[in-house]
Design a protein around this motif. Structure first.
Motif, short mmCIF file in Angstrom:
data_model
loop_
_atom_site.label_atom_id
_atom_site.label_comp_id
_atom_site.label_asym_id
_atom_site.label_seq_id
_atom_site.Cartn_x
_atom_site.Cartn_y
_atom_site.Cartn_z
N SER A 51 -18.76 -20.94 -0.15
CA SER A 51 -19.36 -21.55 1.03
C SER A 51 -18.25 -22.04 1.96
O SER A 51 -17.30 -22.68 1.52
CB SER A 51 -20.27 -22.71 0.64
OG SER A 51 -21.38 -22.26 -0.08
N THR A 53 -18.83 -24.14 4.46
CA THR A 53 -19.14 -25.52 4.82
C THR A 53 -19.77 -26.23 3.63
O THR A 53 -20.23 -25.59 2.68
CB THR A 53 -20.14 -25.56 6.00
OG1 THR A 53 -21.34 -24.87 5.62
CG2 THR A 53 -19.54 -24.89 7.24
N ASN A 129 -25.80 -23.33 3.59
CA ASN A 129 -24.62 -22.52 3.25
C ASN A 129 -24.99 -21.57 2.11
O ASN A 129 -26.14 -21.54 1.66
CB ASN A 129 -23.41 -23.41 2.89
CG ASN A 129 -23.74 -24.40 1.77
OD1 ASN A 129 -24.67 -24.20 1.00
ND2 ASN A 129 -22.97 -25.48 1.68
#
Length: 199
Positions: A51, A53, A129
């Motif tokens: 991910s 973020t 995400n």
């Protein structure tokens, strides 16, 4: 010179035949569902840590140990319920069967509570995400199977409360219990992947 003799074995009408067919059908379903879960588990592991973020699993996940114990204990209670029914103890069967439903319901409550916290406290949704997408997909898939299991268990409970479940139905309930045991075993795998390896 040899002669062959046919030996006839009497099987009560519909009993063993259903048990064999039902068990084979349930094992086939479990095999198919296992394949689906394998795909979701592999996807979760593949995208772990990718991910861009936050939040990350380490930031927001708390292992649901109590609710996991509830679900895993329900395998014992469903086994006890069928065992009591075989002995002709319908009252004990209803108590143990109801305990199975309650434990499964407690697990679902725990999942709902965790999702509420993740969504409204940490802002983690399925679109936040890659972690959010794979987490909700995997845990949600398992939750869906728990819901299906609880619907089936509750249907049996309704029949039992009206006195329609007899010891002769044990074979059918054994087949149903295979599905519930499968749901429990899958949770051990999901728990390990999400809350142990994934953190």
């Amino acid at each position: 010179m040899t002669s062959t003799a046919a030996v006839a074995i009497e099987i009560p009408e519909g009993r063993v035949n259903f048990f064999v067919r039902g068990r084979v059908a349930m094992l086939g379903l479990i095999a198919a569902e296992s394949t689906i879960f394998t795909i979701f588990v592999v996807a979760y592991l593949f995208y772990l840590g990718k991910s861009l973020t936050g939040p990350t699993p380490k930031d927001v996940l708390e292992p649901p140990i109590l609710f996991s114990i509830c679900l895993l204990s329900s395998s014992l209670t469903i086994h006890a319920a069928i065992k009591q029914l075989r002995r002709g103890n319908s009252k004990a069967f209803v108590i143990w069967w109801l305990a199975t439903i309650a434990l499964g319901g407690a697990f679902l409550y725990g999942t709902a509570r965790e999702w509420y916290r993740l969504i409204y406290v940490h802002g983690l949704t399925i679109s936040t995400n890659v972690f959010g997408t794979t987490y909700y997909s995997l845990v949600g898939l398992h939750g869906f199977h728990v819901i299906v299991g609880l619907i089936l268990l509750s249907t049996v409970m309704i029949f039992a409360l009206f006195g329609a479940i007899k010891p002769a139905h044990c074979e059918r309930l054994d087949v149903l219990s295979l599905y519930w045991h499968f749901v429990d075993v899958i949770w051990i795998i999901v728990f390990t992947v999400v809350y142990v390896i994934g953190r």
